[in-house]
Design an enzyme around this catalytic site. Sequence first.
Site, short mmCIF file in Angstrom:
data_model
loop_
_atom_site.label_atom_id
_atom_site.label_comp_id
_atom_site.label_asym_id
_atom_site.label_seq_id
_atom_site.Cartn_x
_atom_site.Cartn_y
_atom_site.Cartn_z
N PHE A 40 -11.77 -7.29 13.67
CA PHE A 40 -10.66 -7.74 12.84
C PHE A 40 -10.32 -6.69 11.78
O PHE A 40 -11.18 -6.19 11.09
CB PHE A 40 -11.02 -9.07 12.16
CG PHE A 40 -9.97 -9.58 11.22
CD1 PHE A 40 -8.73 -9.99 11.69
CD2 PHE A 40 -10.21 -9.62 9.85
CE1 PHE A 40 -7.75 -10.45 10.81
CE2 PHE A 40 -9.24 -10.08 8.97
CZ PHE A 40 -8.01 -10.49 9.46
N GLN A 41 -9.06 -6.37 11.69
CA GLN A 41 -8.53 -5.37 10.76
C GLN A 41 -9.21 -4.01 10.92
O GLN A 41 -9.43 -3.29 9.94
CB GLN A 41 -8.61 -5.86 9.31
CG GLN A 41 -7.62 -7.00 9.01
CD GLN A 41 -7.46 -7.29 7.54
OE1 GLN A 41 -8.38 -7.08 6.74
NE2 GLN A 41 -6.30 -7.80 7.15
N MET A 93 23.85 9.56 3.68
CA MET A 93 23.77 10.86 4.35
C MET A 93 24.02 10.72 5.84
O MET A 93 24.67 11.58 6.46
CB MET A 93 22.42 11.52 4.09
CG MET A 93 22.35 12.96 4.57
SD MET A 93 23.51 14.07 3.74
CE MET A 93 22.56 14.54 2.31
N GLU A 147 0.82 -1.22 0.00
CA GLU A 147 0.00 0.00 0.00
C GLU A 147 0.86 1.27 0.00
O GLU A 147 0.46 2.29 -0.56
CB GLU A 147 -0.95 0.01 1.19
CG GLU A 147 -2.08 -1.01 1.11
CD GLU A 147 -1.72 -2.36 1.71
OE1 GLU A 147 -2.60 -3.25 1.76
OE2 GLU A 147 -0.54 -2.53 2.14
N LYS A 176 -17.73 -1.02 5.41
CA LYS A 176 -18.03 -2.09 4.46
C LYS A 176 -19.52 -2.19 4.18
O LYS A 176 -19.93 -2.39 3.02
CB LYS A 176 -17.50 -3.42 5.00
CG LYS A 176 -17.66 -4.58 4.03
CD LYS A 176 -17.01 -5.85 4.55
CE LYS A 176 -17.09 -6.97 3.52
NZ LYS A 176 -16.41 -8.21 3.99
#
Length: 578
Positions: A112-113, A477, A50, A162
Site C-alpha cells: 500500500f502506497q 501562450m 506536495e 518506515k
Amino acid sequence: MSKINGAQSLVNALEAAGVEVMFGIPGGAILPAYDPIFDSKIRHILVRHEQGAGHAATGYAQATGRVGVCIATSGPGATNLVTPLADAQMDSVPIVAITGQVPSLAIGTDAFQEADIRGVTMPVTKHNYLITDPKDIPRAIAEAFHIASTGRPGAVLVDIAKDALQKETTFDYPHTVSLAGYNPVIEPKIEAVRDAAALIAQSKKPVLYVGGGVIKAEAAAELMQLAQVTGIPVVTTLMARGAFPDSHQQHLGMPGMHGTVAAVTALQKADLLITLGARFDDRVTGKLSTFAPNAKIIHADIDPAEIGKNRHADVALIGDLKNTLRALVPATKVALAKSAPDLTPWLNEVYGWRKKFPLGYDKPADGSVSPQYVIERIGKISGPDTIFAAGVGQHQMWASQFIGYEKPRTWLNSGGLGTMGYAVPAAMGAKVGAPDATVWAIDGDGCFQMTNQELVTCALNNIPIKVAVINNESLGMVRQWQTLFYNQRYSNTDLHSKRIPDFKLLAEAMGCVGLRCETPGDVDKTIEAAMAINDRPVVVDFNVHRDAMVWPMVAAGTSNDEITVARSMAPVWDSQEL
C-alpha cells in the site's frame, strides 16, 4: 551514547544541517518522523499539496541561496514531488526532498502506497538515496545537503523506509563530507584564464552572455567588475535576470525566443561570446546550427558536462564562477594593457539596435487593460527590492521584459522545465525565506488554477504574498501559437476564467483579500491597495485584453536571424544584413 529512533535521528540531522524551515504533508510511511518534528526548532509549514511543498522549497532556495527542504510520505506523496524535483534540477536549484517509504521487507511487493521513488526520480535528481538502516540516516542527510549545494546545485532525494525511522539507533552526524568521485572543480586553470583574457583582448565584437550560474555563484559583483573593465555589452538570460542591472548602460536585455532585438542580434553578430554560467539552451540559441555563426566561445561553468554539449568551446573555464571571474578580471586587465581593441563601432551598432527596437506594446483599441501595462506598473510601484515569482507563459515573458531587475534573487521562475503552477508556492517559499521583502507572484489564470490552494497555507501561516492574476481567459501562450501557426483554431485554450471561478471570491474563501481591476484607470490604485495590505495574502484579478501577444519572437526551430517584432511575422533584418 544514548539510543534514539531513526525518526529522531533524521530530525537531529536536519537540525545539524542548519535547516530552519521545511514544507510538507504527513502520511503513513513518513509519520514516525512527524512525532519528533513536533518538538523540533525547525519550522514545518503544512502545505495543501506536495507539489506546493516542492515549489515552495525551490522558491525559498532561489530567494535565499540556501538549500530548500520538502518532506512527503510514500507513494502518491512522493510522486507528487517529481515535478518540483525535475523543475529544481533543470534550473540548478539546491533542494533536498525527504520521503517516507514502505517498510524495508515490503519494498518490491506492491505494498500500500509503495512507489519506487528512487527509480522514478533518478533521471531528474542530482543524486538520491534509499535508506533501510537507521544508522545511515545522518550520513545520507549530510551528503544530501553537500551534494545539493556544492558544484552545480541541484535536487537530492532521501527516501527512508518506515522501519528505519522506527528502529533504535545512535546519532552520529558527520561534520565533514568526502565522497569518492565527487570533487567539483572550484578553481579554474590559470592557463585557460590567460587564454580567455587573450581572446577578449583580440575581440572587436564581444558579448557577455550571462546565465543563471552567475546568481548561483553569488558572482554579480565580479561580473560587474569584468563588464566595467572591458566595456563589453551584456545580455542576461531568463534565469539570470537581475545578475546585471537592467538600468546599466551596457545591458542589452534578455536574449532568446522572446528576447530583445538588441540582445538576440548582438549574439548573432558577435565575434566572441564570453559565456558565464549559461548552457546554450535551445530557447536562447534558436536553430543551433545558425546561432552566433562567427563567434568564438569562452565557456565558463562549474559543470564540465556543459562544456561542448551544445556548442564547441574555444576556451573552457571550469570552476566556481566567482573564483573564475576573480581570476579573469586581473588577467583581462593585463591583456588589454598590451592590446586593447577599439569597441566603439561595435558599441555604436548594438546600442543603436537597442534604441531602434525598444521593448514596447500597443494599447488595446477597445479600451481594455493591457497585461504588459499591469506588469510594468507592478514593477514600478513595488520597486527594485521586490521579489517576483512568475508562472509560465505569456505573463512570465512580460514579467521578464517589463519589470526592471536591478539585483540578484529578485526574479524567480521555472525556466528549464516550464512548470505551470510554479508561481504561488514559489512566492510562498520566497516570502518565508525573505519575510521583510515584498513578494509578488505574477500568474496567469491557467497557472493560478493549478496550485492556488497554497493560498490557504499562506493565510494560515502568516505568509502575506501578493498575487497578480493576469486573467485573459486563456492558456495565453498556447493561444498565441494557435493564432500565429494554427489559423486561429483555438482548440481547448479557452478557460472562461472571467466567469468561473470568481477569483476575488475564491481568494476571500481562502482567507485572503480579493481585489479586481477591469479598467486601465484603476490599475495603479488597485496595485497600491494591494501594496498597503501586509497582514494577509492579497489576490488581484486583473481582467486584461485577451489577444495581447509576446513580442519580439523567434519561432521554435527557426534561426535567431528571423526574430520578429510584430504579428506580421516579418523578420526585423533583411537576410543580407546578417
